[in-house]
Design an enzyme around this catalytic site. Structure first.
Site, mmCIF file in Angstrom:
data_model
loop_
_atom_site.group_PDB
_atom_site.id
_atom_site.type_symbol
_atom_site.label_atom_id
_atom_site.label_comp_id
_atom_site.label_asym_id
_atom_site.label_seq_id
_atom_site.Cartn_x
_atom_site.Cartn_y
_atom_site.Cartn_z
ATOM 1 N N LEU A 77 -9.907 5.809 26.215
ATOM 2 C CA LEU A 77 -10.167 4.388 25.211
ATOM 3 C C LEU A 77 -11.812 4.068 26.430
ATOM 4 C CD1 LEU A 77 -10.636 2.554 22.699
ATOM 5 C CD2 LEU A 77 -8.144 1.328 24.248
ATOM 6 N N TYR A 78 -11.249 3.848 27.961
ATOM 7 C CA TYR A 78 -12.442 3.398 27.938
ATOM 8 C C TYR A 78 -13.702 4.399 27.802
ATOM 9 C CZ TYR A 78 -14.489 0.552 32.461
ATOM 10 O OH TYR A 78 -15.587 -0.021 32.656
ATOM 11 N N GLY A 79 -13.265 4.921 29.031
ATOM 12 C CA GLY A 79 -14.489 5.893 28.534
ATOM 13 C C GLY A 79 -15.378 6.441 27.631
ATOM 14 N N SER B 5 -15.939 4.263 24.800
ATOM 15 C CA SER B 5 -16.167 2.491 25.188
ATOM 16 C C SER B 5 -17.951 2.698 25.675
ATOM 17 C CB SER B 5 -16.215 2.127 24.758
ATOM 18 O OG SER B 5 -15.843 1.853 25.660
#
Length: 323
Positions: free
Chosen positions: A230-232, A234
């Site tokens: 998710l973080y990567g 984004s």
């Protein structure tokens, strides 16, 4: 124990041959202010570096070596007369960036949710002779982003010359355990907020024929990391936006670039010390960064010294993505 006492403790330990990792433990056991925290970490980091001749600091805004921190030096052009908006500037990399840009002479607009922490960053800048104001912003939706842009332009006397998109959240975990609310929150702050800030501020920069935008990404956007889908993803979107905006606004005088930090020691990652050290051990540098080290790279991309740099996603990760 105040910052100077911590520094003295670190210096004594270094003379006795204590390992750098153990010195970091000493720092984390005695939390201080953001500024003091970074000063002490910088002292530890310098213990790992080859000794070089000391270059005296010069007043904020001067051309050449510009840094207000003890023992730190960076070659950068003057930002005197420029207005810089930094989101996520109440702690960590954002706070270090605000302080660094102020030392270069910029009028810094410190944007964030926490008025107390934002006020402390502003006060620290002012005490060093810099110019700064706090702007409250939660960046939860497009309307709040547009409101921040309007407030920034007003506080900046009708302009914003430098935009640093530093606000972000970084939840980790298995894909199948990620609720929709978390997915939406990450993309709202990490992608939608910089998108609409650029939409609001870049056209005026282009009309004036000059401006600089620096997006803060992550090395997790460059390769796959378990638990960071998710973080990567984004931040991978931010990397592509950086290049698209360089193509869109570069011909009209607006430079758009990004920094891609590796593991960094901040207040927000203090509880992840072992994970940070493990990640950092895989890179040539072999240690996490300090917020100031990331901020120096941001200041470079935001300054005139990078006048021929467009659309770059600059890894500041101790060499992790290179090897």
């Amino acid at each position: 124990m105040d910052a100077q006492e911590l520094i003295n403790t670190v210096a004594l330990a270094m003379r006795r041959g204590v390992k750098v990792a153990e010195l970091r433990d000493t720092v984390y056991q005695h939390p201080t202010s953001t500024d003091a925290f970074n000063d002490v970490l910088a002292t530890i980091v310098r213990a790992d570096r080859p000794q070089t001749a000391h270059v005296p600091a010069v007043p904020p805004g001067s051309v050449g070596v510009a840094s207000g921190r003890k023992g730190a030096a960076v070659t950068t052009a003057s930002m005197t007369g420029k207005v810089a908006l930094v989101t996520g500037a109440t702690s960590g990399i954002g706070a270090a960036t605000a302080e660094t840009l102020a030392e270069c002479g910029a009028h810094v607009l410190v944007a964030g949710r926490d008025r107390g922490r934002g006020g402390a960053v502003v006060e620290a800048i002012r005490q060093r002779g810099g110019t700064a104001d706090f702007v409250a912003a939660d960046l939860l939706d497009a309307d709040s982003v547009r409101q921040l842009a309007r407030q920034a332009v007003e506080l900046g006397g009708g302009r914003v010359d430098i935009l640093v998109n530093g606000a972000g959240i970084y939840p980790f975990g298995p894909t199948e355990q990620t609720p929709q609310s978390e997915f939406d929150a990450v993309y709202a702050l990490n992608v939608k907020a910089p998108f609409y800030l650029v939409a609001e501020l870049a056209p005026a920069m282009a009309e004036r024929g000059s401006g600089a935008i620096v997006n803060v990404s992550t090395m997790a956007a460059a390769f796959g990391v378990s638990g960071m889908a998710l973080y990567g993803s984004s931040k991978a979107a931010v990397n592509l936006l950086t290049k698209a905006w360089a193509a869109e606004y570069g011909p009209r005088g607006v430079r758009v670039n990004a920094v891609q930090p590796g593991p960094t020691q901040t207040e927000g990652t203090a509880g992840m010390r072992e994970d940070l050290d493990t990640l950092a051990s895989q890179a040539p540098a072999g240690r996490p960064a300090t917020p100031r080290e990331i901020a120096e790279a941001i200041a470079y991309l935001a300054g005139d010294a990078a006048s021929f740099v467009h659309g770059v996603v600059l890894p500041v990760d101790g060499g992790r993505t290179a090897v």
